[in-house]
Write a protein that holds these residues in place. Structure first.
Motif, PDB file in Angstrom:
ATOM      1  N   MET A   1       0.843  -1.196   0.000  1.00 26.78           N
ATOM      2  CA  MET A   1       0.000   0.000   0.000  1.00 26.78           C
ATOM      3  C   MET A   1       0.879   1.246   0.000  1.00 26.78           C
ATOM      4  N   LYS A   2       0.507   2.236  -0.797  1.00 26.03           N
ATOM      5  CA  LYS A   2       1.274   3.487  -0.851  1.00 26.03           C
ATOM      6  C   LYS A   2       0.603   4.514   0.075  1.00 26.03           C
ATOM      7  N   TYR A   3       1.417   5.178   0.868  1.00 32.00           N
ATOM      8  CA  TYR A   3       0.907   6.191   1.803  1.00 32.00           C
ATOM      9  C   TYR A   3       1.257   7.596   1.295  1.00 32.00           C
ATOM     10  N   ASP A   4       0.537   8.582   1.834  1.00 30.73           N
ATOM     11  CA  ASP A   4       0.929   9.972   1.558  1.00 30.73           C
ATOM     12  C   ASP A   4       2.197  10.302   2.358  1.00 30.73           C
ATOM     13  N   TYR A   5       2.193   9.855   3.625  1.00 29.57           N
ATOM     14  CA  TYR A   5       3.340  10.167   4.482  1.00 29.57           C
ATOM     15  C   TYR A   5       3.836   8.924   5.201  1.00 29.57           C
ATOM     16  N   LEU A   6       5.152   8.757   5.185  1.00 33.57           N
ATOM     17  CA  LEU A   6       5.787   7.826   6.120  1.00 33.57           C
ATOM     18  C   LEU A   6       6.302   8.704   7.248  1.00 33.57           C
ATOM     19  N   ILE A   7       5.940   8.377   8.470  1.00 35.80           N
ATOM     20  CA  ILE A   7       6.401   9.174   9.613  1.00 35.80           C
ATOM     21  C   ILE A   7       7.368   8.311  10.417  1.00 35.80           C
ATOM     22  N   VAL A   8       8.593   8.784  10.543  1.00 35.34           N
ATOM     23  CA  VAL A   8       9.612   8.014  11.272  1.00 35.34           C
ATOM     24  C   VAL A   8       9.649   8.541  12.701  1.00 35.34           C
ATOM     25  N   GLY A   9       9.168   7.727  13.653  1.00 35.75           N
ATOM     26  CA  GLY A   9       9.172   8.108  15.062  1.00 35.75           C
ATOM     27  C   GLY A   9       7.780   8.391  15.584  1.00 35.75           C
ATOM     28  N   ALA A  10       7.407   7.654  16.645  1.00 31.19           N
ATOM     29  CA  ALA A  10       6.080   7.826  17.259  1.00 31.19           C
ATOM     30  C   ALA A  10       6.185   8.620  18.549  1.00 31.19           C
ATOM     31  N   GLY A  11       7.013   9.681  18.530  1.00 33.06           N
ATOM     32  CA  GLY A  11       7.045  10.626  19.656  1.00 33.06           C
ATOM     33  C   GLY A  11       5.991  11.695  19.427  1.00 33.06           C
ATOM     34  N   LEU A  12       6.099  12.766  20.184  1.00 34.53           N
ATOM     35  CA  LEU A  12       5.086  13.828  20.103  1.00 34.53           C
ATOM     36  C   LEU A  12       5.060  14.486  18.727  1.00 34.53           C
ATOM     37  N   ALA A  13       6.235  14.740  18.134  1.00 35.67           N
ATOM     38  CA  ALA A  13       6.277  15.436  16.839  1.00 35.67           C
ATOM     39  C   ALA A  13       5.626  14.565  15.756  1.00 35.67           C
TER      40      ALA A  13
END
Ligand SMILES: Cc1cc2nc3c(=O)[nH]c(=O)nc-3n(C[C@H](O)[C@H](O)[C@H](O)COP(=O)(O)OP(=O)(O)OC[C@H]3O[C@@H](n4cnc5c(N)ncnc54)[C@H](O)[C@@H]3O)c2cc1C
Length: 361
Positions: A1-13
């Motif tokens: 599946m293709k995403y709009d965003y890959l987010i690296v890190g599940a901290g607050l930011a």
């Protein structure tokens, strides 16, 4: 599946970005290398005590819309931080205020306190190091009882070796007010920060114990854009060298009492090897546990847990070199590790709220 965003890190930011992006209908995948979400804000509920695993975290902001925003995600309980300092078993209120002046010198009025403080100031128009700067701003007693040993433990360097600007300012109040933060809205999520961050991320897919660098090429292909909240020097494989961080080691103890130190935060401003002791149950409005958990904070160098950027000229230049290399058409660098900047939680939330509430591009 293709995403709009890959987010690296599940901290607050990462979680804040995910929240805004999903609200705009974007698909996000969050990958986190640890076994839990929350980053530095991670909390665990241990028999009814919400333990701040990486140091005391108290949320504060002056902006009502931000307070309403966070309370719209989960309930925050009001909490006012009133830490004390312990110097060789003499106790002082913090931040420095009329109570502290009374404890130091027995003075009662603001006039007496100002006069006493002025008499200790060592005038110096161009302080060359932190010691000279502190002596020129608040004088010798405050330096001795509240600043010198604590700062030297925290940074692992003598105050005569530290640059004056490592301390942004020393808050001093001539009122009897022990409220540490000046902000109008202060509190802590009732069920802990990890629950708050999990709610921010609802609507995003996420995977734990996945290190982005194990297969960067593969993960980069999974999304149009990558929001990276890890360390910037690691992102560039330390090409120009590693950025310096100060860290803290947290040593947790369980005690068979419901009140160990009488307050949530104690700063140990003498040569005791730890800088702070945190008694977590005092952060909660109501904690019914019969035990208590106290974390001892030992400053150290630990690349595995970077806490505070070290803002020397060398590090700032190194960061600028890395920043200039970022391909902004693909990567968004966000948060304390990626921007090599100490952010408080409200600063992270406010930055993302202001920047991305209209758009995520
Ligand atoms: C001791 C201490 C006390 C603090 N107390 C307060 C306070 O009282 N009030 C306040 O407002 N702020 C406080 N803060 C600041 C607060 O912790 C930060 O604002 C907040 O944690 C920043 O979030 P972040 O997402 O930028 O970073 P982080 O929380 O560090 O999140 C980054 C995440 O990215 C993950 N990651 C990194 N690299 C990779 C990779 N290669 N692959 C996958 N995942 C990766 C990490 O594991 C981490 O979970 C404190 C900070 C410290 C150090």
């Amino acid at each position: 599946m293709k995403y709009d965003y890959l987010i690296v890190g599940a901290g607050l930011a990462g979680a804040m970005f995910a929240n805004f992006a999903t609200k705009k209908g974007k698909k996000c995948l969050v990958v986190e290398k640890k076994a839990n979400i929350g980053g530095m804000c991670h909390t665990e509920n241990v028999d009814g005590i919400i333990v701040h695993k990486f140091g005391a975290h108290i949320f504060h902001t002056n902006r009502k819309e931000i307070w309403d925003f966070v309370n719209g995600i989960v309930e925050f309980e009001p909490f006012v931080n009133t830490p004390i300092a312990n110097y060789q078993n003499r106790v002082f209120n913090m931040p420095i205020n009329m109570n502290t002046f009374n404890q130091l010198w027995g003075v009662i009025t603001p006039y007496e306190a100002k006069k006493r403080l002025q008499s200790q100031i060592v005038s110096n128009d161009s302080p060359k190091n932190l010691e000279e700067w502190v002596l020129a701003n608040v004088g010798s007693d405050i330096y001795k009882y509240l600043i010198k040993d604590y700062t030297e433990k925290q940074w692992g360097k003598s105050c005569t070796e530290l640059p004056p600007d490592i301390m942004r300012r020393i808050p001093i109040r001539y009122t009897y007010n022990n409220n540490y933060f000046n902000d109008l809205y202060q509190g802590i999520p009732k069920n802990g920060y990890t629950n708050f961050i999990s709610k921010l991320m609802s609507g995003s897919d996420f995977q734990l114990e996945i290190d982005y660098f194990d297969d960067k090429e593969y993960f980069d292909k999974k999304a149009d854009k990558v929001v990276y909240t890890g360390a910037i020097d690691q992102f560039f494989n330390y090409e120009y060298g590693a950025l310096e961080w100060r860290s803290v080691m947290f040593d947790e103890h369980v005690y068979d009492t419901d009140n160990f130190q009488g307050v949530a935060v104690v700063n140990h401003t003498d040569l005791t090897p730890y800088t702070r002791t945190i008694e977590h149950r005092h952060f909660q409005h109501k904690c019914t546990s019969e035990k208590t958990i106290v974390s001892y904070e030992y400053p150290c160098v630990n690349a595995e847990n970077p806490c505070y950027p070290v803002p020397t000229e060398e590090n700032i230049n190194l960061y600028s070199k890395y920043k200039a290399q970022i391909d902004t058409s693909k990567y968004i660098m966000l948060g304390r590790l990626a921007e090599y900047k100490y952010y408080t939680m409200n600063e992270i939330i406010e930055k993302i709220y202001d920047k991305y509430k209209g758009t995520c591009d």
